[in-house]
Enzyme design. Structure first.
Site, short mmCIF file in Angstrom:
data_model
loop_
_atom_site.label_atom_id
_atom_site.label_comp_id
_atom_site.label_asym_id
_atom_site.label_seq_id
_atom_site.Cartn_x
_atom_site.Cartn_y
_atom_site.Cartn_z
N LYS A 13 1.21 -1.26 0.25
CA LYS A 13 -0.07 -0.40 -0.33
C LYS A 13 0.83 1.77 -0.30
CE LYS A 13 -2.14 -1.25 4.40
NZ LYS A 13 -1.04 -3.12 3.98
N ARG A 88 -10.72 0.41 8.49
CA ARG A 88 -10.56 -0.91 8.00
C ARG A 88 -11.23 -1.49 9.54
NH1 ARG A 88 -4.38 0.37 8.91
NH2 ARG A 88 -2.79 -1.82 9.08
N ARG A 127 11.82 -5.70 5.45
CA ARG A 127 11.55 -4.28 4.69
C ARG A 127 12.13 -3.32 6.12
NH1 ARG A 127 5.48 -1.87 5.61
NH2 ARG A 127 5.73 -2.71 7.19
N ARG A 160 10.68 -1.82 11.56
CA ARG A 160 9.56 -1.44 12.50
C ARG A 160 9.58 -2.57 13.44
NH1 ARG A 160 4.34 -0.49 8.18
NH2 ARG A 160 3.65 -1.44 9.98
N ARG A 171 -1.41 -9.97 12.74
CA ARG A 171 -2.16 -8.37 12.43
C ARG A 171 -3.18 -9.50 10.70
NH1 ARG A 171 3.66 -5.60 10.31
NH2 ARG A 171 2.51 -4.42 9.07
P1 AP5 Z 1 4.84 -1.67 1.92
O1 AP5 Z 1 4.05 -1.24 0.43
O2 AP5 Z 1 5.47 -1.29 3.08
O3 AP5 Z 1 3.34 -2.53 2.36
P2 AP5 Z 1 2.01 -1.93 3.16
O4 AP5 Z 1 1.08 -2.60 2.63
O5 AP5 Z 1 2.48 -0.33 3.35
O6 AP5 Z 1 2.41 -2.83 4.27
P3 AP5 Z 1 2.27 -2.24 5.91
O7 AP5 Z 1 2.90 -3.09 6.90
O8 AP5 Z 1 2.58 -0.44 6.60
O9 AP5 Z 1 0.43 -2.24 6.06
P4 AP5 Z 1 -0.08 -2.30 7.12
O10 AP5 Z 1 -1.33 -2.07 6.59
O11 AP5 Z 1 0.28 -3.89 8.35
O12 AP5 Z 1 0.50 -1.06 8.58
P5 AP5 Z 1 0.18 0.39 8.42
O13 AP5 Z 1 1.20 0.99 8.76
O14 AP5 Z 1 -0.63 0.58 7.96
O15 AP5 Z 1 5.67 -3.11 1.03
C1 AP5 Z 1 6.15 -3.83 2.18
C2 AP5 Z 1 7.83 -3.89 1.33
O16 AP5 Z 1 7.07 -4.92 0.66
C3 AP5 Z 1 8.61 -2.92 2.05
O17 AP5 Z 1 9.86 -3.32 1.91
C4 AP5 Z 1 8.59 -3.28 0.15
O18 AP5 Z 1 9.33 -2.75 -0.89
C5 AP5 Z 1 8.27 -4.16 -0.79
N1 AP5 Z 1 7.41 -4.24 -2.45
C6 AP5 Z 1 5.89 -3.82 -1.88
N2 AP5 Z 1 5.52 -4.14 -3.36
C7 AP5 Z 1 6.13 -4.85 -3.62
C8 AP5 Z 1 6.20 -5.51 -4.81
N3 AP5 Z 1 5.34 -5.36 -5.85
N4 AP5 Z 1 7.16 -6.88 -5.27
C9 AP5 Z 1 8.39 -6.59 -4.03
N5 AP5 Z 1 8.56 -6.15 -3.42
C10 AP5 Z 1 7.53 -5.06 -2.72
O19 AP5 Z 1 0.04 0.43 10.43
C11 AP5 Z 1 0.23 -0.27 11.53
C12 AP5 Z 1 -0.55 0.26 12.31
O20 AP5 Z 1 -1.05 1.20 12.55
C13 AP5 Z 1 -2.00 -1.49 12.58
O21 AP5 Z 1 -0.81 -2.56 12.89
C14 AP5 Z 1 -2.25 -0.92 13.75
O22 AP5 Z 1 -2.15 -0.86 14.74
C15 AP5 Z 1 -2.01 0.65 13.60
N6 AP5 Z 1 -3.38 1.34 12.58
C16 AP5 Z 1 -3.08 1.88 11.25
N7 AP5 Z 1 -3.98 2.47 10.81
C17 AP5 Z 1 -4.98 1.84 11.32
C18 AP5 Z 1 -6.47 1.88 11.45
N8 AP5 Z 1 -7.38 2.88 9.61
N9 AP5 Z 1 -7.43 1.52 12.30
C19 AP5 Z 1 -7.01 0.95 13.63
N10 AP5 Z 1 -5.47 1.11 13.59
C20 AP5 Z 1 -4.84 1.35 12.20
#
Ligand code: AP5
Length: 216
Positions: A13, A88, A127, A160, A171
């Site tokens: 994402k 979410r 990552r 992270r 997760r």
């Molecule tokens: P990356 O692009 O970083 O993946 P991502 O989908 O953004 O993953 P996140 O871990 O950030 O998502 P998340 O939803 O768990 O975390 P968030 O920060 O929202 O890619 C990942 C890796 O893969 C990278 O190294 C990249 O280089 C590689 N990659 C990407 N695409 C690729 C491809 N096509 N090919 C090869 N490699 C690739 O949330 C964190 C925490 O915050 C949650 O657990 C929760 O506690 C809280 N939170 C956030 N939002 C909410 C909400 N709305 N409600 C409640 N709690 C929330």
């Protein structure tokens, strides 16, 4: 353009949002990034959220909804939005739809990135992120030019806290029970585009751009 990008942890994402912003002039609003910034700055919101985030659990809906509602009032959102990681839960989705309708910016497209667990595990454990500018790397798929140093701003890269296999499983449980129903909810509104997010980044991005071109 009013967009949501959804998918499990590590689906890409954040990576795809960075690419989308290069060709679309809309603000990228990542609730995960906003929460991490609050944790870093020791705000009250950050202190409330930290224990949930470290455990891989979702932060309570009222905290998140208030944070997003405030952000959407900022002037840059007049152009639209790219929301990453929100809504979410169904409670968040319903609150958001009401808010978005109220400001005349209902969701036009939900990009749902589909990626199997083994690929997510490899991405999450490899990552590395820049704590200063937010750039995203991967030790194998997308390494920085100098190991451990951000190409963009020269800061030391970090892993992270929630990027372990153990936390990923938690997760994923949260995703399956709370977030997958949100995709189903938007499917009933006919705005979801599923993309195979397990492909190479440029291919995933090309498919997203093709879907967005149909909106214009
Ligand atoms: P990356 O692009 O970083 O993946 P991502 O989908 O953004 O993953 P996140 O871990 O950030 O998502 P998340 O939803 O768990 O975390 P968030 O920060 O929202 O890619 C990942 C890796 O893969 C990278 O190294 C990249 O280089 C590689 N990659 C990407 N695409 C690729 C491809 N096509 N090919 C090869 N490699 C690739 O949330 C964190 C925490 O915050 C949650 O657990 C929760 O506690 C809280 N939170 C956030 N939002 C909410 C909400 N709305 N409600 C409640 N709690 C929330």
């Amino acid at each position: 353009m009013n967009l949501l990008i959804m998918g499990p942890a590590g689906a890409g994402k954040g990576t795809m949002s960075d690419l989308i912003l290069k060709s679309h002039d809309i603000p990228h609003i990542s609730t995960g990034d906003m929460l991490r910034e609050n944790v870093r700055n020791n705000t009250e919101l950050g202190m409330q959220a930290k224990s949930y985030m470290d455990a891989g659990r979702l932060v309570p809906d009222d905290v998140i909804n208030a944070m997003v509602a405030k952000r959407l009032q900022e002037p840059d959102c007049a152009k639209g939005y790219l929301l990453d990681g929100y809504p979410r839960t169904l409670v968040q989705a319903r609150a958001f739809d009401e808010l978005a309708a109220g400001i005349g910016k209902p969701v036009e497209c939900v990009i749902a990135l589909d990626v199997p667990f083994d690929v997510l595990a490899e991405r999450i454990t490899g990552r590395r992120i820049c704590p200063k500018c937010g750039a995203i790397y991967h030790v194998k798929n997308h390494p920085s030019r100098v190991e451990g140093i951000c190409d963009v701003c020269g800061s030391a890269l970090v892993q992270r806290k929630d990027d372990t296999l153990e936390q990923l499983k938690v997760r994923m449980e949260e995703y399956d029970s709370s977030t997958a129903p949100v995709i189903a909810y938007y499917e009933t509104k006919g705005v979801v585009t599923h993309i195979n997010g397990a492909q190479a980044s440029d291919q995933v991005f090309a498919e997203i751009e093709a879907a967005l071109a149909k909106l214009a």
